[in-house]
Design a protein around this motif. Structure first.
Motif, PDB file in Angstrom:
ATOM      1  N   ASP A 213       0.838  -1.202   0.000  1.00  0.00           N
ATOM      2  CA  ASP A 213       0.000   0.000   0.000  1.00  0.00           C
ATOM      3  C   ASP A 213       0.876   1.255   0.000  1.00  0.00           C
ATOM      4  O   ASP A 213       0.533   2.266  -0.597  1.00  0.00           O
ATOM      5  CB  ASP A 213      -0.923   0.002   1.224  1.00  0.00           C
ATOM      6  N   GLU A 214       2.019   1.155   0.676  1.00  0.00           N
ATOM      7  CA  GLU A 214       2.913   2.306   0.771  1.00  0.00           C
ATOM      8  C   GLU A 214       3.559   2.644  -0.576  1.00  0.00           C
ATOM      9  O   GLU A 214       3.597   3.809  -0.986  1.00  0.00           O
ATOM     10  CB  GLU A 214       3.987   2.003   1.811  1.00  0.00           C
ATOM     11  N   THR A 215       4.054   1.616  -1.286  1.00  0.00           N
ATOM     12  CA  THR A 215       4.688   1.907  -2.585  1.00  0.00           C
ATOM     13  C   THR A 215       3.625   2.312  -3.611  1.00  0.00           C
ATOM     14  O   THR A 215       3.871   3.159  -4.467  1.00  0.00           O
ATOM     15  CB  THR A 215       5.536   0.723  -3.114  1.00  0.00           C
ATOM     16  N   VAL A 216       2.447   1.738  -3.485  1.00  0.00           N
ATOM     17  CA  VAL A 216       1.348   2.135  -4.379  1.00  0.00           C
ATOM     18  C   VAL A 216       1.063   3.627  -4.171  1.00  0.00           C
ATOM     19  O   VAL A 216       0.931   4.393  -5.121  1.00  0.00           O
ATOM     20  CB  VAL A 216       0.082   1.274  -4.111  1.00  0.00           C
ATOM     21  N   ASN A 217       1.023   4.046  -2.928  1.00  0.00           N
ATOM     22  CA  ASN A 217       0.765   5.452  -2.623  1.00  0.00           C
ATOM     23  C   ASN A 217       1.854   6.367  -3.206  1.00  0.00           C
ATOM     24  O   ASN A 217       1.553   7.421  -3.778  1.00  0.00           O
ATOM     25  CB  ASN A 217       0.673   5.633  -1.102  1.00  0.00           C
TER      26      ASN A 217
ATOM     27  N   ARG B 259      -8.351  -0.939   3.733  1.00  0.00           N
ATOM     28  CA  ARG B 259      -6.917  -0.691   3.980  1.00  0.00           C
ATOM     29  C   ARG B 259      -6.212  -0.251   2.686  1.00  0.00           C
ATOM     30  O   ARG B 259      -5.420   0.693   2.689  1.00  0.00           O
ATOM     31  CB  ARG B 259      -6.283  -1.996   4.490  1.00  0.00           C
ATOM     32  N   GLN B 260      -6.538  -0.908   1.570  1.00  0.00           N
ATOM     33  CA  GLN B 260      -5.875  -0.570   0.310  1.00  0.00           C
ATOM     34  C   GLN B 260      -6.245   0.838  -0.164  1.00  0.00           C
ATOM     35  O   GLN B 260      -5.398   1.573  -0.664  1.00  0.00           O
ATOM     36  CB  GLN B 260      -6.237  -1.597  -0.770  1.00  0.00           C
ATOM     37  N   ILE B 261      -7.509   1.199  -0.001  1.00  0.00           N
ATOM     38  CA  ILE B 261      -7.943   2.540  -0.431  1.00  0.00           C
ATOM     39  C   ILE B 261      -7.310   3.608   0.472  1.00  0.00           C
ATOM     40  O   ILE B 261      -6.766   4.606  -0.013  1.00  0.00           O
ATOM     41  CB  ILE B 261      -9.497   2.659  -0.382  1.00  0.00           C
ATOM     42  N   THR B 262      -7.358   3.396   1.774  1.00  0.00           N
ATOM     43  CA  THR B 262      -6.757   4.356   2.702  1.00  0.00           C
ATOM     44  C   THR B 262      -5.277   4.531   2.373  1.00  0.00           C
ATOM     45  O   THR B 262      -4.773   5.652   2.299  1.00  0.00           O
ATOM     46  CB  THR B 262      -6.871   3.847   4.163  1.00  0.00           C
ATOM     47  N   GLY B 263      -4.589   3.410   2.151  1.00  0.00           N
ATOM     48  CA  GLY B 263      -3.154   3.462   1.873  1.00  0.00           C
ATOM     49  C   GLY B 263      -2.852   4.146   0.546  1.00  0.00           C
ATOM     50  O   GLY B 263      -2.006   5.034   0.473  1.00  0.00           O
ATOM     51  N   ALA B 264      -3.570   3.771  -0.489  1.00  0.00           N
ATOM     52  CA  ALA B 264      -3.276   4.296  -1.830  1.00  0.00           C
ATOM     53  C   ALA B 264      -3.513   5.805  -1.913  1.00  0.00           C
ATOM     54  O   ALA B 264      -2.820   6.516  -2.633  1.00  0.00           O
ATOM     55  CB  ALA B 264      -4.129   3.584  -2.874  1.00  0.00           C
ATOM     56  N   LEU B 265      -4.505   6.295  -1.172  1.00  0.00           N
ATOM     57  CA  LEU B 265      -4.922   7.694  -1.333  1.00  0.00           C
ATOM     58  C   LEU B 265      -4.350   8.637  -0.273  1.00  0.00           C
ATOM     59  O   LEU B 265      -4.724   9.817  -0.226  1.00  0.00           O
ATOM     60  CB  LEU B 265      -6.463   7.784  -1.328  1.00  0.00           C
TER      61      LEU B 265
ATOM     62  N   ARG C 120     -17.134   3.647  -2.806  1.00  0.00           N
ATOM     63  CA  ARG C 120     -17.677   5.002  -2.947  1.00  0.00           C
ATOM     64  C   ARG C 120     -18.003   5.600  -1.571  1.00  0.00           C
ATOM     65  O   ARG C 120     -17.757   6.780  -1.319  1.00  0.00           O
ATOM     66  CB  ARG C 120     -18.914   4.965  -3.861  1.00  0.00           C
ATOM     67  N   GLN C 121     -18.541   4.771  -0.694  1.00  0.00           N
ATOM     68  CA  GLN C 121     -18.844   5.229   0.671  1.00  0.00           C
ATOM     69  C   GLN C 121     -17.571   5.650   1.395  1.00  0.00           C
ATOM     70  O   GLN C 121     -17.532   6.661   2.086  1.00  0.00           O
ATOM     71  CB  GLN C 121     -19.494   4.088   1.471  1.00  0.00           C
ATOM     72  N   LYS C 122     -16.559   4.831   1.208  1.00  0.00           N
ATOM     73  CA  LYS C 122     -15.257   5.081   1.856  1.00  0.00           C
ATOM     74  C   LYS C 122     -14.678   6.415   1.356  1.00  0.00           C
ATOM     75  O   LYS C 122     -14.203   7.236   2.138  1.00  0.00           O
ATOM     76  CB  LYS C 122     -14.332   3.903   1.512  1.00  0.00           C
ATOM     77  N   VAL C 123     -14.734   6.618   0.041  1.00  0.00           N
ATOM     78  CA  VAL C 123     -14.210   7.860  -0.539  1.00  0.00           C
ATOM     79  C   VAL C 123     -15.057   9.054  -0.074  1.00  0.00           C
ATOM     80  O   VAL C 123     -14.538  10.137   0.195  1.00  0.00           O
ATOM     81  CB  VAL C 123     -14.138   7.742  -2.084  1.00  0.00           C
ATOM     82  N   LYS C 124     -16.344   8.831   0.091  1.00  0.00           N
ATOM     83  CA  LYS C 124     -17.214   9.894   0.606  1.00  0.00           C
ATOM     84  C   LYS C 124     -16.778  10.270   2.026  1.00  0.00           C
ATOM     85  O   LYS C 124     -16.692  11.452   2.374  1.00  0.00           O
ATOM     86  CB  LYS C 124     -18.668   9.408   0.608  1.00  0.00           C
ATOM     87  N   ALA C 125     -16.474   9.258   2.828  1.00  0.00           N
ATOM     88  CA  ALA C 125     -16.053   9.519   4.211  1.00  0.00           C
ATOM     89  C   ALA C 125     -14.691  10.216   4.245  1.00  0.00           C
ATOM     90  O   ALA C 125     -14.434  11.061   5.101  1.00  0.00           O
ATOM     91  CB  ALA C 125     -16.012   8.213   4.997  1.00  0.00           C
ATOM     92  N   MET C 126     -13.814   9.877   3.309  1.00  0.00           N
ATOM     93  CA  MET C 126     -12.475  10.489   3.287  1.00  0.00           C
ATOM     94  C   MET C 126     -12.505  11.899   2.689  1.00  0.00           C
ATOM     95  O   MET C 126     -11.671  12.727   3.030  1.00  0.00           O
ATOM     96  CB  MET C 126     -11.523   9.633   2.426  1.00  0.00           C
ATOM     97  N   TYR C 127     -13.428  12.137   1.742  1.00  0.00           N
ATOM     98  CA  TYR C 127     -13.477  13.418   1.036  1.00  0.00           C
ATOM     99  C   TYR C 127     -14.872  14.006   1.202  1.00  0.00           C
ATOM    100  O   TYR C 127     -15.245  14.356   2.319  1.00  0.00           O
ATOM    101  CB  TYR C 127     -13.091  13.227  -0.445  1.00  0.00           C
TER     102      TYR C 127
END
Ligand code: PGA
Length: 253
Positions: A109-113, A148-154, A194-201
């Motif tokens: 996730d870190e290198t992806v980010n 975890r992957q979405i949080t890490g990547a973004l 989409r829900q996760k991205v809504k919560a993050m943004y």
């Protein structure tokens, strides 16, 4: 599909085809999809075929993607490719964090980010791949893994930059196996993302985000997948290697 979001169909050619074969495939494909106006079409050949395919698609409705990049600008990184080199080769998009990269080449996730941020800084549009293993799904952990992957990547990606990102949900157990996630299974994870991205943004960022499904997509199942409200496109491996089948995918009804 949602009328607000423009569908995006991408062919990931993986480690297939020489430059000559890639040119041949691209030039057979172009006339078959030239009438398509309402969706984005992307081809991701190997590094050695990028320039050849860039020439073949010049002035058409087909865009170019790379399958990977490195996060540093330049220097002593033998075997790696920079964002600038990809832009110079005609790339608009870059696939980042494909499960095969995570599985065989140690991407985390870190290198992806780091790669996502480098792509954004340099003006490439990232197609960020996420997806759970079969064992993770069976253990009821698919959502945790995706979270975890979405949080890490973004990490560190701004709301404005989110407009440049496409996310590809590719359950690892569905890639190259002929086992597609059912449209409902896929849509459930897309809605979760989409829900996760809504919560993050914000709701607006989440609403505009395009989320592709990938994993054994074929001309036979693309329409059922695309009929789902949170599925905005497809990232296609095997079925993108023949002009007729990829054209059939792109022109789904
Ligand atoms: P597949 O690959 O369509 O061959 O399952 C999809 C991908 O890995 O992007």
């Amino acid at each position: 599909m949602n009328a607000k979001r423009r569908p995006i169909i991408a062919g990931n050619w993986k480690m297939n085809m020489t430059a000559t074969q890639a040119r041949d495939l691209a030039s057979k494909l172009i006339p078959l999809v030239s009438g398509v106006k309402d969706r984005d079409i992307v081809l991701a050949p190997t590094f050695t075929s990028l320039q050849t395919v860039a020439e073949a698609i010049k002035g058409t409705n087909v865009a170019l993607a790379a399958q990977n990049l490195f996060w540093e600008d330049k220097g002593a990184f033998t075997g790696e490719i920079s964002a600038e080199m990809l832009l110079d080769s005609g790339c608009k998009y870059v696939i980042i964090g494909h499960s095969e990269r995570r599985q065989y080449f140690g991407e985390t996730d870190e290198t992806v980010n780091k790669k996502v941020r480098q792509a954004l800084n340099k003006g490439l549009l990232p197609i960020v791949c996420v997806g759970e293993l079969l064992s993770e799904r069976e253990a009821g952990k698919a959502n945790n893994v995706i979270d975890r992957q979405i949080t890490g990547a973004l990490k560190g990606v701004t709301a404005a930059e989110m407009q440049k990102i496409v996310i590809a949900y590719e359950p690892v157990w569905a890639i190259g196996t002929g086992k597609t996630a059912s449209p409902d299974q896929a849509n459930e994870i897309h809605a979760f993302i989409r829900q996760k991205v809504k919560a993050m943004y914000t709701a607006e960022v989440a609403d505009w985000l395009r989320i592709q499904y990938g994993g054994s997509v074929t001309p036979d199942n693309v329409s059922q997948l695309m009929a789902k409200p949170d599925i905005d496109g497809a990232l296609v491996g095997g079925a993108s290697l023949k002009p007729e089948s990829f054209a059939a995918l792109v022109t789904f009804k």
